[in-house]
Enzyme design. Structure first.
Site, PDB file in Angstrom:
ATOM      1  N   ASP A   1      27.039  71.372  33.912  1.00 53.11           N
ATOM      2  CA  ASP A   1      26.655  70.933  32.555  1.00 53.11           C
ATOM      3  C   ASP A   1      25.132  70.887  32.483  1.00 53.11           C
ATOM      4  O   ASP A   1      24.529  69.824  32.388  1.00 53.11           O
ATOM      5  CB  ASP A   1      27.268  69.550  32.281  1.00 53.11           C
TER       6      ASP A   1
ATOM      7  N   CYS B   1      25.036  73.568  26.392  1.00 51.36           N
ATOM      8  CA  CYS B   1      24.441  73.201  25.101  1.00 51.36           C
ATOM      9  C   CYS B   1      23.583  74.348  24.569  1.00 51.36           C
ATOM     10  O   CYS B   1      22.840  74.168  23.617  1.00 51.36           O
ATOM     11  CB  CYS B   1      23.635  71.910  25.231  1.00 51.36           C
TER      12      CYS B   1
HETATM   13  N1  SAH Z   1      26.940  65.791  32.500  1.00 49.67           N
HETATM   14  C1  SAH Z   1      26.097  64.758  31.963  1.00 49.67           C
HETATM   15  C2  SAH Z   1      24.641  65.171  31.770  1.00 49.67           C
HETATM   16  C3  SAH Z   1      24.392  66.498  31.129  1.00 49.67           C
HETATM   17  S1  SAH Z   1      22.738  66.759  30.587  1.00 49.67           S
HETATM   18  C4  SAH Z   1      26.679  64.217  30.671  1.00 49.67           C
HETATM   19  O1  SAH Z   1      27.551  64.854  30.071  1.00 49.67           O
HETATM   20  O2  SAH Z   1      26.282  63.142  30.264  1.00 49.67           O
HETATM   21  C5  SAH Z   1      21.997  67.627  31.887  1.00 49.67           C
HETATM   22  C6  SAH Z   1      21.603  66.784  33.063  1.00 49.67           C
HETATM   23  O3  SAH Z   1      21.024  67.655  34.017  1.00 49.67           O
HETATM   24  C7  SAH Z   1      20.560  65.708  32.782  1.00 49.67           C
HETATM   25  O4  SAH Z   1      21.049  64.486  33.255  1.00 49.67           O
HETATM   26  C8  SAH Z   1      19.334  66.164  33.581  1.00 49.67           C
HETATM   27  O5  SAH Z   1      18.592  65.100  34.120  1.00 49.67           O
HETATM   28  C9  SAH Z   1      19.961  66.978  34.686  1.00 49.67           C
HETATM   29  N2  SAH Z   1      19.150  68.020  35.307  1.00 49.67           N
HETATM   30  C10 SAH Z   1      18.174  68.775  34.750  1.00 49.67           C
HETATM   31  N3  SAH Z   1      17.727  69.692  35.627  1.00 49.67           N
HETATM   32  C11 SAH Z   1      18.446  69.534  36.763  1.00 49.67           C
HETATM   33  C12 SAH Z   1      18.462  70.201  38.031  1.00 49.67           C
HETATM   34  N4  SAH Z   1      17.641  71.207  38.288  1.00 49.67           N
HETATM   35  N5  SAH Z   1      19.340  69.782  38.957  1.00 49.67           N
HETATM   36  C13 SAH Z   1      20.185  68.753  38.709  1.00 49.67           C
HETATM   37  N6  SAH Z   1      20.204  68.081  37.538  1.00 49.67           N
HETATM   38  C14 SAH Z   1      19.354  68.468  36.577  1.00 49.67           C
END
Ligand code: SAH
Length: 486
Positions: free
Chosen positions: A410, A437
């Site tokens: 996600d 998204c």
């Molecule tokens: N699955 C969760 C969050 C989705 S939003 C939900 O539905 O609430 C995407 C998330 O990815 C955010 O929390 C952001 O901090 C994280 N993120 C962004 N880049 C990332 C990376 N390189 N590795 C791991 N997480 C990351």
């Protein structure tokens, strides 16, 4: 094509910021140009004046709508045109859904190389009432030209604040909060209560609100350019918010009683566009609110990422769970897990869940959320997915973790890094569930996964940002049986 020329154009599509897109032929050389025109809708025929010319596209301004789109409706909010939040509010809701569904289809076909993608796509999932759905609002505070305090929204692509007293996509408690916060700001105005971006002076920058739609719990967090609120003003703030809540609860027919649970400040003394600073303090009550997604309870603090449309989040997660096809003993990875929302919703149906997320505070929240729900089969790793997962794959000996049954991703809008997708290919789960998204990066990543033997089986489009242009997609990819695990 020359600046100031006028062309008649039929609007066929909508761009990411809600601007209309049509095609015209240059009168001089017959070359086709894409024309981007603000304030037009799919189906409009308009006379447009060219304002800027690039190599293959141009920007225009509407001179006259010659024939209005049959999909035009009266926007329910009279600020819709100036406020950047609801750029599709002038389009019938049915057409908004069709537009979003078509956008996903076209990305899957054009970028993902999947011909006939529509046959794999479920009908769009919209909302019964596509208004008042947001559980979070971030309202900038400032002054207008006459020095009056304004609370509202940034006008599209600018930092000038459109003053609002009612928002049609936020929870309706926000209307009361805006009204009473205005009173509070005016009462304590010594000339520097409202933040001024240019001079970097003034105290209150943003009002952040969060509501648990299921629990009714409310948090209000003031983002301030300072270290604290004076005792008298903070006491009055809590009193004012209490009054806002009681007025809301005794109003005509609130959907659910609201309970004020948390008043916080967030300290942001930087000259920056970022809304939140790194530090929060509790002024009154708790530092978080609680809410449910399905049966799982979540603690949500001002800084946590939490999906903003609770009704559609439930629908999206249910679809992700359906596509994961869990029977009970499976090992599942949830990449980009945030505060563990998807991981913990999956945990009851799986053997083991591993979550990965880059924000340390979110991982702490995820662990705490597992604890308060007594979920013991979820483990969380902090770091970039593209670093943590390849390293784990090389170093771990447990074959179950290395070769899970299902991987859920996600990612943020920019999608997944290629090394992560290649590692997913090597981990060879039976199913990949991609929650996206941004359909363009989704389609790009599906193409990379297809090189590892994955094929799109189904996709479902969700409208979680009704009246705006963003679209959420859940895609299910299956590994073809001929691909061997190495
Ligand atoms: N699955 C969760 C969050 C989705 S939003 C939900 O539905 O609430 C995407 C998330 O990815 C955010 O929390 C952001 O901090 C994280 N993120 C962004 N880049 C990332 C990376 N390189 N590795 C791991 N997480 C990351």
């Amino acid at each position: 094509m020359i600046k100031n020329d006028c062309y008649e154009v039929y609007i066929e599509d909508i761009g990411n910021d809600g601007e209309g897109i049509g095609h015209i032929k240059d009168r001089q050389n017959g070359r086709s140009f894409a024309l981007f025109v603000k304030d037009t809708l799919i189906g409009d025929r308009a006379l447009v004046r060219i304002v800027k010319v690039k190599k293959t596209y141009a920007y225009g301004r509407v001179e006259q709508i010659i024939e209005p789109s049959p999909f035009r409706v009266q926007a329910v909010c009279d600020k819709a045109r100036s406020c950047g939040g609801c750029s599709l509010m002038h389009m019938s809701y049915e057409k908004q859904l069709e537009y979003k569904w078509n956008k996903v289809k076209s990305c899957l076909e054009r970028i993902g190389g999947i011909s006939g993608a529509d046959a794999l796509m479920e009908p769009p999932c919209g909302m019964e009432t596509p208004y008042f759905y947001r559980n979070k609002m971030q309202l900038p505070v400032g002054r207008d030209r006459d020095g009056r305090i304004v609370i509202g929204f940034y006008a599209g692509r600018t930092h000038s604040i459109v003053d609002l007293d009612k928002c049609h996509i936020g929870h309706s408690i926000n209307d009361y909060i805006i009204k009473y916060m205005r009173k509070w700001l005016e009462e304590f105005d010594n000339g520097t209560i409202a933040y001024d971006e240019e001079s970097h002076r003034g105290l209150v920058r943003h009002i952040l609100t969060r509501v648990g739609f299921r629990t009714g719990e409310l948090m209000v967090c003031l983002v301030i350019n300072g270290d604290r609120l004076k005792q008298t003003s903070s006491d009055a703030l809590v009193g004012m918010l209490g009054e806002a809540v009681s007025k809301y609860n005794s109003s005509n027919n609130p959907e659910r009683e609201i309970i004020l649970k948390s008043v916080c400040i967030n300290i942001n003394k930087e000259k920056t566009n970022k809304i939140l600073g790194n530090r929060c303090e509790v002024v009154w009550g708790r530092g978080y609110i609680q809410d449910y997604i399905g049966d799982v309870l979540f603690n949500i603090s001002p800084m946590s990422f939490y999906q903003v449309n609770p009704v559609q989040t439930k629908a999206i997660y249910d679809k992700a769970i359906e596509y994961a096809e869990l029977k009970g003993g499976e090992t599942v990875w949830d990449m980009y897990c945030g505060i563990g929302t998807i991981s913990l919703c999956l945990a009851a149906k799986a053997g083991k869940v591993f979550g990965v997320e880059v924000v340390p505070q979110a991982i702490e929240d995820a662990r705490e959320n597992a604890r308060i729900n007594k979920i013991e089969n979820a483990k969380f790793y902090c770091g970039k997915a593209e670093e943590v997962v390849p390293r784990f794959y090389q170093e771990a000996d447990g074959s179950e973790e290395k070769h899970p049954n299902v991987i859920v991703v996600d990612p943020p809008r920019k999608g997944c890094e290629k090394v992560l997708l290649d590692t997913i290919g090597a981990m060879a789960p039976d199913r990949v569930v991609y929650v996206s998204c941004d359909p363009a990066t989704l389609a790009r990543d599906i193409k990379i996964l297809s090189e590892h033997g994955y094929k799109l089986e189904n996709a479902a489009v969700f409208d979680a940002f009704c009246q705006g242009t963003h679209v959420e997609t859940v895609a299910k990819l299956l590994r073809s049986a001929s691909v061997k695990i190495v």
